[in-house]
Scaffold this motif. Sequence first.
Motif, short mmCIF file in Angstrom:
data_model
loop_
_atom_site.label_atom_id
_atom_site.label_comp_id
_atom_site.label_asym_id
_atom_site.label_seq_id
_atom_site.Cartn_x
_atom_site.Cartn_y
_atom_site.Cartn_z
N ARG A 47 22.32 60.30 11.01
CA ARG A 47 22.69 58.91 10.76
C ARG A 47 22.59 58.60 9.27
N VAL A 49 21.00 56.03 6.60
CA VAL A 49 19.81 55.16 6.56
C VAL A 49 20.07 54.00 5.61
N HIS A 50 19.82 52.79 6.08
CA HIS A 50 19.96 51.58 5.27
C HIS A 50 18.57 51.01 4.97
N THR A 51 18.35 50.63 3.73
CA THR A 51 17.05 50.09 3.33
C THR A 51 17.02 48.58 3.56
N PRO A 52 15.81 48.00 3.68
CA PRO A 52 15.71 46.55 3.92
C PRO A 52 16.38 45.71 2.84
N THR A 56 21.84 51.80 0.67
CA THR A 56 22.20 52.87 1.60
C THR A 56 21.80 54.21 1.00
N TYR A 69 12.08 55.20 9.87
CA TYR A 69 13.01 54.20 9.35
C TYR A 69 12.24 53.47 8.25
N VAL A 78 15.60 53.39 16.19
CA VAL A 78 15.70 51.94 16.16
C VAL A 78 16.78 51.44 15.20
N ASP A 79 17.13 52.23 14.20
CA ASP A 79 18.18 51.82 13.28
C ASP A 79 19.46 52.63 13.49
N GLY A 80 19.57 53.23 14.69
CA GLY A 80 20.77 54.00 15.03
C GLY A 80 21.24 53.62 16.42
N ARG A 82 19.49 53.88 19.12
CA ARG A 82 18.32 53.46 19.88
C ARG A 82 17.95 54.45 20.99
#
Length: 229
Positions: A47, A49-52, A56, A69, A78-80, A82
């Motif tokens: 996947r 990954v995106h940061t808060p 990216t 995450y 949880v950020d993909g 699930r």
Amino acid sequence: MHAELFPRDRAQVAPGAVHVPDWLDESRGLRLLRACRQWARPPAGLRTVHTPGGGTMTARQVCLGWHWYPYGYARTAVDGDRAPVKPLPDWLAGLGREAVGVALGPESVPSEPYDIALINFYDADARMGMHRDSDEKSAAPVVSLSLGDTCVFRFGNAESRARPYTDVELRSGDLFVFGGPARLAYHGVPRVLPGTAPPGLGLTGRLNITLRVSGLGPAPERIMGDSPS
């Protein structure tokens, strides 16, 4: 995994941080690559990954054992999609313990099993900013294995992302372990050198397999058995 006129020697980059060149031979590297390709498939597969903060990560990632995450761990992606995280095989956890013993000595091998694997795939343009592996509750050494293209690995200090740091060339098959006073050192990958993977590996890009001990309690279901043939 490379023929050289002058073989590369193992080196202590900082107290507690050791680089062991060519630790994985071609056969073990190929077996690990085949396993990574299976783990990268959905569900809970590779996947972005995106940061808060809205950023990216350019390296894509798949997790085993626990799903990382920014900035924590979960039992599902949880950020993909699930889906439940894939189990970390016993043979891979054992590889982590073996690596620590080789790099830092048997006294540094943790009593707890390695229960997290973060597998990052870097294409030619991917980078990794300076960061610390600080989301775990265990201080066990971190194990890093490289496959494919060579990268510049920047290993710094525990106080800040700034200098002093040391740039280390990590090639396919190389092992890097950091623990003790270096466990929370900032580190990153400022660049990948495209086209440098061993031809026999059949990989375009770079794979980094990072093994950690979570200290989070019982891990999800483990897989027994040997490494893939």
